[in-house]
Design an enzyme around this catalytic site. Structure first.
Site, mmCIF file in Angstrom:
data_model
loop_
_atom_site.group_PDB
_atom_site.id
_atom_site.type_symbol
_atom_site.label_atom_id
_atom_site.label_comp_id
_atom_site.label_asym_id
_atom_site.label_seq_id
_atom_site.Cartn_x
_atom_site.Cartn_y
_atom_site.Cartn_z
ATOM 1 C CG HIS A 13 -17.856 -12.321 -0.167
ATOM 2 N ND1 HIS A 13 -16.917 -12.485 0.834
ATOM 3 C CD2 HIS A 13 -18.915 -13.095 0.176
ATOM 4 C CE1 HIS A 13 -17.371 -13.344 1.722
ATOM 5 N NE2 HIS A 13 -18.592 -13.726 1.353
ATOM 6 C CD GLU A 22 -20.489 -10.653 2.536
ATOM 7 O OE1 GLU A 22 -21.106 -11.312 1.665
ATOM 8 O OE2 GLU A 22 -20.075 -11.165 3.597
#
Length: 358
Positions: free
Chosen positions: A187, A319
């Site tokens: 992330h 992601e």
């Protein structure tokens, strides 16, 4: 003859990350390659807090949002730079059924569970060993008694910096007893123009070439199991788009022709202003794209390195992961880790430069 880039003057100070969380030691590790690239990672949440790479003129700058101390990490956004698990994204109603047994999770996003819950990986101090100047190895054991997911799961995580300016992230998750779902992702918040006050990603160009659909979502952004064609969709990224021309993005892009153990290109990010580029390669079957529309909107400011306030659209997250809410959606591919059936994954963030447009 080209000159070596000047050292970046604002590297994070490891001394400011020494402490303990839940009785476990915390630290900051600096990975460096021969070309001047530096990546700073804390073992708290395995968080990447700084990435220093050159622009087209060879000038080094920091292209990852993050924090400059342990205290700031603890009080800031928990996803900032984190390695997320044991399940990335939202699980609707903080519950799911596996093999006929219902499992209830701790909600931490309204009525839902996000990113592994309040005891997920982003909140935990990993065991960490820097094996050489360019490699960091981390380990964590997930326990049902702590996060409510079924089974004991051992995670081995490696960050490796290559000499061609790529950050390679490899994970291996091994079930020790009961089977359970798992999905991990990185992330990192990227801004290829550098981390400065007021900087946005509106001038970045994003290309996601191998996604023909996005997952449909219902209330609170929970995946329903349905898919929506990108034909005519405002967020169709099969051709490169300027992010400033698009509404905020927080969407799941299933990747076509997923190749399993072989990493493939899933996204390309470019900035004309700095000339920096980022190519993302992965073995994971889905890419979550998030343009940070909710970053820094809370009443309390979210303050990062050098006092920079994090604002909406000040970064973009790319992601790679498995399918959010899949344990509740029979129509979506499932990733259940069981004894003898480990879960391996690789994601590569490869940085480069492009020439200025004529």
């Amino acid at each position: 003859m080209s000159q070596a880039p000047q050292p970046f003057p604002h590297l994070l100070d490891p001394a400011r990350f020494t402490g303990t969380v839940d009785g476990r030691p915390t630290a900051l590790f600096l990975l460096r390659n021969a070309r001047g690239m530096v990546v700073a990672i804390t073992n708290l949440g395995a968080k990447v807090l700084q990435i220093v790479v050159p622009d087209r003129q060879g000038v080094l700058d920091d292209v990852a949002l993050g924090y400059d101390s342990l205290d700031a990490v603890l009080t800031g956004s928990p996803s900032m730079g984190a390695f997320v698990g044991r399940y990335a994204g939202r699980i609707g109603g903080a519950r799911f059924t596996l093999a006929g047994q219902e499992h209830r999770l701790a909600p931490n996003a309204g009525a839902h569970c996000i990113h592994g819950g309040p005891r997920g990986a982003r909140h935990r101090a990993f065991d960490a060993t820097q094996t050489d100047a360019q490699t960091l190895e981390l380990r964590h054991r997930f326990l049902t008694a702590e996060d409510d997911f079924p089974g004991t799961l051992d995670l081995q995580l490696t960050y490796r910096l290559t000499d061609d300016n790529a950050l390679v992230i490899e994970h291996l998750a091994t079930a020790l007893d009961d089977a359970g779902p798992a999905s991990f992702t990185s992330h990192i918040y990227f801004n290829l123009d550098g981390v400065t006050e007021g900087q946005t990603i509106d001038g970045h160009v994003l290309h996601v070439p191998h996604a023909n659909e996005v997952l449909a979502t219902g209330l609170d952004g929970i995946a329903t199991g349905e898919r929506v064609s990108l034909n005519g969709h405002v967020h169709d990224l099969r051709s490169a788009k300027m992010l400033g021309a698009l509404p905020d993005i927080d969407l799941s892009y299933p990747l076509e022709a997923h190749l399993g153990n072989e990493a493939r290109l899933c996204a390309q990010l470019r900035s004309e202003a700095s000339g920096r580029s980022l190519d993302v390669w992965t073995t994971e079957p889905l890419l979550q794209v998030y343009t940070a529309g909710q970053l820094g909107v809370a009443e309390k400011p979210d303050v990062g390195k050098r006092g920079v306030r994090h604002r909406p659209r000040s970064a973009v997250c790319l992601e790679p992961q498995w399918f959010p809410n899949a344990p509740n959606c029979p129509t979506l591919p499932q990733n259940v880790v069981a004894p003898g059936r480990p879960y391996r994954g690789t994601t590569v963030y490869r940085f480069g430069v492009t020439s200025a447009l004529a």
